[in-house]
Design a protein around this motif. Structure first.
Motif, mmCIF file in Angstrom:
data_model
loop_
_atom_site.group_PDB
_atom_site.id
_atom_site.type_symbol
_atom_site.label_atom_id
_atom_site.label_comp_id
_atom_site.label_asym_id
_atom_site.label_seq_id
_atom_site.Cartn_x
_atom_site.Cartn_y
_atom_site.Cartn_z
ATOM 1 N N UNK A 41 0.744 -1.097 -0.100
ATOM 2 C CA UNK A 41 -0.051 -0.410 -0.276
ATOM 3 C C UNK A 41 0.501 1.048 -0.042
ATOM 4 N N UNK A 42 0.671 1.702 -1.267
ATOM 5 C CA UNK A 42 1.173 3.782 -0.361
ATOM 6 C C UNK A 42 2.813 3.892 -0.834
ATOM 7 N N UNK A 43 3.388 3.688 -2.030
ATOM 8 C CA UNK A 43 5.156 3.720 -2.009
ATOM 9 C C UNK A 43 5.627 4.578 -2.074
ATOM 10 N N UNK A 44 6.662 5.193 -1.577
ATOM 11 C CA UNK A 44 7.642 5.760 -1.749
ATOM 12 C C UNK A 44 8.388 4.867 -3.023
ATOM 13 N N UNK A 45 8.675 5.457 -4.511
ATOM 14 C CA UNK A 45 9.550 4.870 -5.273
ATOM 15 C C UNK A 45 10.620 6.145 -5.728
ATOM 16 N N UNK A 46 11.979 5.181 -5.877
ATOM 17 C CA UNK A 46 12.732 6.173 -6.092
ATOM 18 C C UNK A 46 13.591 6.147 -7.456
ATOM 19 N N UNK A 47 12.853 6.850 -8.634
ATOM 20 C CA UNK A 47 12.881 6.390 -10.532
ATOM 21 C C UNK A 47 13.539 7.629 -10.929
ATOM 22 N N UNK A 48 14.796 7.421 -11.641
ATOM 23 C CA UNK A 48 15.492 9.117 -12.257
ATOM 24 C C UNK A 48 15.450 9.466 -11.763
#
Length: 423
Positions: A41-48
């Motif tokens: 649920x409700x994730x913070x993702x590091x991308x680019x």
């Protein structure tokens, strides 16, 4: 979410068992849910080079490309309970709480309108949206439901003191299950959380600086999960390992440890609850496409101000709902049922439901239910679409007079046919 979104299946069976002893009431639920991952649920993702929030509906719900897996929204089970204090709930169940202007409805009120309202704005509840409420919270006839005509706080307090509210406990696969509790709410002018501390909080985050917290690297290697692995189908096992960020396992975010491509950290840390918000214990397990959830609560709690008190021999109106991979209105719901604690209820709904609109909770010992000996009820759940109380009481509805007089039930109106909601 698009107003015409519909789940892949328009109905669902909720297999339900209920028991009680001298002190507690116990529920056991099972339902089929073949798609895995409903505990994320409700994730913070590091991308680019930036942090992003992924909390949209899950891709199996809306048919999105699994390669762009942006949806992390937990599965949930909830139910509404009343002791006869809320007029219309016995006949119409959860439809009594859904109204024009609510969030996720096609005509949802804008944040600016909510903030400018005396009751909902900064000088009142300090909200940004309109959620569930019962029509009795509004001025006018009992069935009138204009959110802009909310009663004064003094009048609302009197209603609450008189028990004119609905109890709403909930099991959440991510935000409560890891703690062994449910979350507890009540509905009057809004869907309020019960007093005390809930099972989850919210950590601040920034696209550049990242979140406040991460896992202790001794608990989760590198302080974060791997979004790319989940995207490719390697979903952490429910009930095993770590997929929820518990406050006890959290440390201050360190970009030198956890800021890497694909790092994934929950935005909602979980925690031990207390007070009225912690009245319900709740645990669930997902196995081979089936959820099994058990919930329990004291019959008489220490918090009667926001919790319906129960007793042996009592009869209550009860209506459950199941969410999958999405929030707000996008769920499956039941018509209203009568639940008797050791007693067979008498309910007009049975006239239209082949004697299936009532349940009897089995009496058990204080050691807890022997579920193999407790009757299982098959509860049909349907997707409600955008049909709400405003539609039902509109003069354009062919049976609005009967509805406004509470002379008809959802059972008679639609007779368990889910297609009736979608015409």
């Amino acid at each position: 979410m698009h107003e015409r979104w519909r789940p892949k299946t328009l109905s669902k069976e909720l297999r339900t068992q209920v028991a009680f002893d001298d002190e507690r009431i116990h529920f056991r639920f099972e339902w089929d849910q073949p798609d895995p991952g409903g505990w994320l649920h409700d994730m913070l993702i590091y991308r680019d080079g930036r942090w992003e929030r992924f909390a949209d509906p899950s891709p199996w719900v809306v048919g999105g490309d699994a390669g762009e897996y942006r949806g992390f929204y937990e599965d949930r089970l909830s139910f509404l309970v009343d002791d006869g204090s809320v007029k219309g709930f016995e006949e119409f169940g959860g439809w009594l709480t859904a109204h024009a202007g609510m969030r996720s409805m096609p005509d949802a009120v804008s944040e600016a309108e909510v903030r400018s309202h005396d009751h909902y704005g900064p000088d009142g509840l300090d909200k940004t949206d309109v959620r569930k409420f019962i029509p009795q919270a509004c001025a006018g006839e009992w069935w009138e439901n204009d959110w802009r005509r909310m009663r004064s706080q003094e009048e609302l307090d009197r209603l609450k003191d008189d028990g004119v509210f609905l109890d709403l406990p909930m099991w959440r696969a991510h935000r409560s299950d890891p703690t062994g509790y449910g979350t507890d709410h009540h509905v009057l002018d809004y869907r309020h959380s019960d007093r005390g501390r809930n099972t989850y909080g919210t950590q601040e985050w920034d696209p550049e600086d990242g979140p406040e917290l991460m896992w202790d690297p001794d608990v989760v290697a590198g302080g974060a999960l791997d979004y790319r692995a989940v995207r490719d189908g390697e979903i952490p096992a429910q009930g095993e390992g770590t997929y929820a960020l518990h406050e006890d396992d959290a440390v201050a975010f360190d970009p030198g440890v956890a800021e890497r491509e694909g790092a994934m950290i929950p935005r909602r840390p979980v925690r031990e609850p207390h007070g009225s918000a912690a009245d319900w214990t709740a645990t669930g397990s997902w196995d081979d496409g089936v959820w099994t959830v058990e919930m329990s609560r004291a019959l008489r709690t220490d918090h009667p101000a926001d919790t319906k008190q129960l007793e042996a021999g009592g009869v209550y109106t009860w209506t459950p709902a199941v969410h999958h991979g999405a929030g707000t209105r996008w769920h499956w719901v039941a018509y209203p049922y009568k639940l008797g604690l050791g007693i067979e209820p008498d309910y007009v709904g049975d006239e239209y439901a082949a004697d299936t609109a009532t349940l009897v909770a089995a009496e058990c010992s204080g050691e807890g239910p022997a579920w193999d000996d407790v009757r299982t009820y098959s509860i049909p759940l349907v997707f409600p679409g955008v049909l709400d109380w405003t539609d039902l009481t509109s003069e354009d509805h062919p049976r609005s007079a009967e509805i406004r007089n509470a002379e008809i039930t959802m059972w008679e109106l639609y007779e368990k046919d889910p297609s009736s909601f979608l015409e």
